[in-house]
Design a protein around this motif. Structure first.
Motif, PDB file in Angstrom:
ATOM      1  N   LYS A   7       0.834  -1.192   0.000  1.00 26.14           N
ATOM      2  CA  LYS A   7       0.000   0.000   0.000  1.00 26.14           C
ATOM      3  C   LYS A   7       0.874   1.248   0.000  1.00 26.14           C
ATOM      4  N   ASN A   8       0.733   2.079  -0.995  1.00 24.98           N
ATOM      5  CA  ASN A   8       1.312   3.426  -1.070  1.00 24.98           C
ATOM      6  C   ASN A   8       2.795   3.487  -1.439  1.00 24.98           C
ATOM      7  N   CYS A  37      -2.669   4.224 -10.863  1.00 21.83           N
ATOM      8  CA  CYS A  37      -3.244   3.438  -9.766  1.00 21.83           C
ATOM      9  C   CYS A  37      -2.255   2.433  -9.178  1.00 21.83           C
ATOM     10  N   LEU A  38      -1.527   1.726 -10.050  1.00 24.84           N
ATOM     11  CA  LEU A  38      -0.585   0.703  -9.596  1.00 24.84           C
ATOM     12  C   LEU A  38       0.750   0.870 -10.305  1.00 24.84           C
ATOM     13  N   VAL A  50       3.651  -5.291  -6.269  1.00 27.30           N
ATOM     14  CA  VAL A  50       2.597  -4.432  -6.798  1.00 27.30           C
ATOM     15  C   VAL A  50       2.327  -3.333  -5.772  1.00 27.30           C
ATOM     16  N   VAL A  51       2.578  -2.089  -6.171  1.00 29.35           N
ATOM     17  CA  VAL A  51       2.381  -0.951  -5.270  1.00 29.35           C
ATOM     18  C   VAL A  51       1.053  -0.284  -5.630  1.00 29.35           C
ATOM     19  N   GLU A 141      -9.981  -2.193  -2.940  1.00 29.73           N
ATOM     20  CA  GLU A 141      -9.602  -3.573  -2.686  1.00 29.73           C
ATOM     21  C   GLU A 141      -9.444  -4.301  -4.014  1.00 29.73           C
ATOM     22  N   LEU A 142      -8.240  -4.769  -4.296  1.00 29.56           N
ATOM     23  CA  LEU A 142      -7.965  -5.497  -5.522  1.00 29.56           C
ATOM     24  C   LEU A 142      -8.205  -6.986  -5.317  1.00 29.56           C
ATOM     25  N   THR A 143      -8.717  -7.651  -6.340  1.00 27.44           N
ATOM     26  CA  THR A 143      -8.930  -9.086  -6.263  1.00 27.44           C
ATOM     27  C   THR A 143      -7.610  -9.811  -6.523  1.00 27.44           C
ATOM     28  N   ASP A 144      -7.585 -11.088  -6.149  1.00 28.50           N
ATOM     29  CA  ASP A 144      -6.402 -11.899  -6.431  1.00 28.50           C
ATOM     30  C   ASP A 144      -6.145 -11.975  -7.936  1.00 28.50           C
TER      31      ASP A 144
END
Length: 209
Positions: A7-8, A37-38, A50-51, A141-144
């Motif tokens: 995160k961040n 976003c990422l 993955v940030v 919230e990102l999914t797997d």
């Protein structure tokens, strides 16, 4: 092989080495409208980091330090977009750049299929899933499945770079490729300032305002 979601920012003390594969996910493909976003990264060891960005501040000193280190080489596929969005939202200049799409265009002249999925299939015999390509990357919230898709875009770039570099040297086009890579930050600046659809090298052109 593992995928790590941060995160961040990247965690303190994480060193991804001198050559980092990088990709980005945004809300869309507009450099005027859509936000970063990422940022996905891999050192080539099979792991992906993955940030998930804070889109209100982009306060990520560890990530910025790694990407802007002049001794760090970053590998992209279609670096023109990723470099532009990183320069715009993170406010940094990148070190050395290698773009697998540019390299592919210079040596795979027997085809017009230069997408990452095409490269992975032909050169590595890897089938990439693009099912999550159109996805809500701004979600809290990102999914797997989203994380796995984002990670897959950086996991194979080191291998692709090695194969494509060998072909560039074979065809005596490495110097030309390097000149293109060096120009990418300027190409990104032109895109950000509105010359994205104008060929300023053409004899005649008209800017679309």
């Amino acid at each position: 092989m593992a995928n790590y979601l941060h995160k961040n920012d990247l965690p303190d003390g994480l060193d991804l080495g001198p050559t980092i594969a990088v990709d980005t996910e945004t809300q869309g493909l507009s450099l005027v409208r859509d936000k970063l976003c990422l940022v996905q990264l891999s050192s080539g060891d099979g792991d992906a980091h993955v940030v998930q960005m804070n889109r209100d501040s982009y306060d990520c000193p560890n990530l910025k330090a790694q990407l802007s280190n002049p001794k760090t080489e970053t590998i992209y596929h279609f670096g023109r977009f990723d470099v532009a969005i990183i320069q715009r939202d993170l406010g940094i200049k990148l070190g050395g750049i290698f773009c697998t799409k540019i390299a592919s265009g210079l040596v795979r002249t027997y085809t017009d299929r230069h997408g990452l999925k095409d490269l992975c299939k032909e050169l590595l015999n890897v089938d990439l899933s693009k099912q999550q390509q159109s996805s809500d990357w701004a979600s809290d919230e990102l999914t797997d499945a989203q994380i796995a898709y984002a990670a897959s875009d950086v996991l194979y770039l080191h291998q692709l770079k090695n194969i494509l570099m060998a072909r560039l040297y074979r065809e005596n086009r490495m110097d030309m490729a390097q000149a293109c890579f060096d120009f990418l930050p300027t190409r990104a600046d032109l895109d950000l300032q509105g010359w994205n659809e104008v060929d300023i090298f053409a004899h005649s052109f008209r800017r679309r305002d």
